[in-house]
Design a protein around this motif. Structure first.
Motif, PDB file in Angstrom:
ATOM      1  N   UNK A 118       0.846  -1.189   0.000  1.00  0.00           N
ATOM      2  CA  UNK A 118       0.000   0.000   0.000  1.00  0.00           C
ATOM      3  C   UNK A 118       0.886   1.246   0.000  1.00  0.00           C
ATOM      4  N   UNK A 119       0.257   2.408   0.050  1.00  0.00           N
ATOM      5  CA  UNK A 119       1.015   3.665  -0.026  1.00  0.00           C
ATOM      6  C   UNK A 119       2.005   3.792   1.124  1.00  0.00           C
ATOM      7  N   UNK A 120       1.577   3.407   2.336  1.00  0.00           N
ATOM      8  CA  UNK A 120       2.458   3.497   3.506  1.00  0.00           C
ATOM      9  C   UNK A 120       3.697   2.628   3.333  1.00  0.00           C
ATOM     10  N   UNK A 121       3.514   1.433   2.765  1.00  0.00           N
ATOM     11  CA  UNK A 121       4.647   0.529   2.539  1.00  0.00           C
ATOM     12  C   UNK A 121       5.686   1.169   1.622  1.00  0.00           C
TER      13      UNK A 121
ATOM     14  N   UNK B  35      18.174  -3.652   7.360  1.00  0.00           N
ATOM     15  CA  UNK B  35      17.202  -4.745   7.278  1.00  0.00           C
ATOM     16  C   UNK B  35      15.873  -4.334   6.647  1.00  0.00           C
ATOM     17  N   UNK B  36      15.424  -3.105   6.929  1.00  0.00           N
ATOM     18  CA  UNK B  36      14.160  -2.635   6.353  1.00  0.00           C
ATOM     19  C   UNK B  36      14.265  -2.584   4.832  1.00  0.00           C
ATOM     20  N   UNK B  37      15.384  -2.040   4.344  1.00  0.00           N
ATOM     21  CA  UNK B  37      15.584  -1.922   2.896  1.00  0.00           C
ATOM     22  C   UNK B  37      15.740  -3.303   2.256  1.00  0.00           C
TER      23      UNK B  37
ATOM     24  N   UNK C 264       1.793  -8.120   9.499  1.00  0.00           N
ATOM     25  CA  UNK C 264       0.660  -7.199   9.406  1.00  0.00           C
ATOM     26  C   UNK C 264       0.706  -6.427   8.093  1.00  0.00           C
ATOM     27  N   UNK C 265       1.906  -6.146   7.605  1.00  0.00           N
ATOM     28  CA  UNK C 265       2.070  -5.502   6.298  1.00  0.00           C
ATOM     29  C   UNK C 265       2.916  -6.432   5.440  1.00  0.00           C
ATOM     30  N   UNK C 266       3.480  -5.918   4.365  1.00  0.00           N
ATOM     31  CA  UNK C 266       4.155  -6.792   3.413  1.00  0.00           C
ATOM     32  C   UNK C 266       5.635  -6.983   3.695  1.00  0.00           C
ATOM     33  N   UNK C 267       6.235  -6.134   4.551  1.00  0.00           N
ATOM     34  CA  UNK C 267       7.646  -6.304   4.892  1.00  0.00           C
ATOM     35  C   UNK C 267       7.877  -5.669   6.260  1.00  0.00           C
TER      36      UNK C 267
ATOM     37  N   UNK D 131       3.364   5.630   9.408  1.00  0.00           N
ATOM     38  CA  UNK D 131       3.992   6.592   8.495  1.00  0.00           C
ATOM     39  C   UNK D 131       4.769   7.686   9.221  1.00  0.00           C
ATOM     40  N   UNK D 132       4.560   7.833  10.537  1.00  0.00           N
ATOM     41  CA  UNK D 132       5.355   8.801  11.299  1.00  0.00           C
ATOM     42  C   UNK D 132       6.836   8.444  11.232  1.00  0.00           C
ATOM     43  N   UNK D 133       7.136   7.166  10.926  1.00  0.00           N
ATOM     44  CA  UNK D 133       8.527   6.732  10.776  1.00  0.00           C
ATOM     45  C   UNK D 133       9.232   7.501   9.658  1.00  0.00           C
TER      46      UNK D 133
END
Length: 405
Positions: A5-8, A57-59, A138-141, A210-212
């Motif tokens: 989604x957009x947040x992802x 790790x996030x990337x 909960x999300x995709x990554x 998204x505050x991240x």
């Protein structure tokens, strides 16, 4: 098919931006520091590279899910995210200890090593229960993997982050308040950079969603401020950027008075041409400051141009001074006294030099005699009983000021 989604997308690409910025800045300074063999710059560059690992790790998971449509094991990302913390703190605080409390550096390093080792031991003993993972499934990554601050691993981690905030963040800002004008901004930017990085690191650990994006943007600002703190102010391209970096690293350490002669030799080697001086003074102060003797002494030094411009050569014509003399000298030596303060000729000369961004070194017996606008400048408190001391300190100030404003 990936269903981001957009947040992802927003979290993924913003984290990629900070990763590239941190690595780019870190490796750039590492290359420069190794080329110049400057240990402090090397340590700070390693801290920039290390802190960027927190977002690796996030990337990795972001692109792994895009390519394979599946996430990696949580354990891999826990280690990639948090093993860097004690190393980042060690590298950055080694520099801070050297610049802020060199006499206590060994104790600071031992303390950080102890907390860092305890943090790593507790993390390896129970990695899964030491963290919270946000995003996948909960999300995709994985958006982030944060420490549980109510457990021992989280407590050690928070101690390290808070230490950076207080010791180097607040410490650098305090150092900027008591430092000379030439390096005040460098310490100010270093302090703000450390505050942003540590604060954003803490907020990244407790926030979600998204505050991240805003928090990680703050981390980029922190890295940029740190860069500004390390960036030298090149004056008229007298020396190369690399040499200016070396000079800045040298200046950030507090010089000892016993080393002034050694420092004078250091600056002389970097000087490309002799320094041209302009002496602005009230005629009645000639004897008070022994200006004639001072001129003869200064002309004997290789770093000083034999041609020294004097107040009376301008015939009181400020237009002539501005048009013909302002570009001919590098530094104005302003001899301050009660009479000089009220002299229209002297006042017009230093104001013209000030407005043209010239280096001005006030020389005075009392600080009250220095014009208000120049009281933050590097200055010489003239000793009426020790002429040689005045000469030595003036040489040091002239050479120091020509490289850093």
């Amino acid at each position: 098919m990936v269903s981001f989604n957009f947040d992802d997308w927003l979290i993924g690409f913003s984290t990629l931006a900070i990763l590239l910025f941190g690595y780019g800045l870190g490796f750039y300074f590492f290359y420069k520091s190794r080329k110049m063999k400057e240990t402090l710059l090397t340590m700070l560059s390693l801290s920039m590279i290390s802190v960027s690992f927190a977002w690796l790790p996030v990337v990795l998971d972001f692109f792994l899910v895009i390519i394979t449509n599946s996430s990696n094991t949580l354990l891999v990302y826990i280690y990639l995210t948090w093993i860097q913390l004690p190393f980042t703190v060690f590298f950055s605080q080694y520099v801070a200890a050297e610049l802020l409390l060199p006499s206590k550096k060994i104790y600071i390093i031992y303390f950080l090593e102890l907390i860092g080792i305890l943090f790593l031991i507790s993390l390896f003993l129970d990695p899964i229960n030491s963290v919270n993972s946000f995003g996948y499934p909960l999300a995709s990554f994985y958006h982030k993997i944060s420490l549980k601050i109510n457990l021992i691993t989280g407590i050690f981690g928070i101690i390290l982050i808070v230490f950076v905030f207080i010791f180097s963040g607040i410490g650098y800002l305090y150092k900027s308040l008591i430092s000379k004008n030439s390096i005040r901004n460098n310490f100010r930017f270093l302090g703000l950079g450390m505050i942003f990085i540590s604060l954003c690191g803490f907020l990244d650990n407790i926030a979600n969603g998204t505050i991240l994006v805003l928090i990680r943007l703050g981390a980029i600002i922190g890295l940029f401020l740190t860069y500004r703190g390390l960036k030298p102010k090149i004056r008229k391209k007298q020396v190369s950027f690399e040499e200016n970096m070396k000079i800045l690293s040298y200046f950030l350490r507090k010089p000892k008075s016993a080393d002034i002669l050694g420092e004078i030799e250091y600056y002389q080697k970097l000087l490309k041409r002799p320094i041209t001086l302009f002496m602005s003074f009230y005629p009645d102060d000639l004897k008070l400051y022994k200006i004639s003797e001072l001129i003869q002494k200064l002309k004997d030094f290789p770093e000083i141009n034999k041609k020294i411009y004097l107040t009376h050569e301008m015939d009181g014509d400020i237009f002539e001074f501005t048009q013909n003399a302002i570009d001919k000298f590098d530094i104005m030596l302003l001899f301050c006294s009660k009479e000089a303060l009220s002299s229209a000729e002297v006042k017009s000369q230093w104001i013209s030099a000030f407005e043209n961004d010239k280096i001005i070194i006030p020389i005075c017996i009392k600080l009250d005699f220095i014009p208000e606008s120049l009281r933050k400048n590097e200055k010489l408190i003239y000793d009426l009983y020790d002429f040689n001391k005045n000469i030595l300190n003036l040489r040091y100030l002239i050479l120091k000021s020509i490289f850093l404003k």
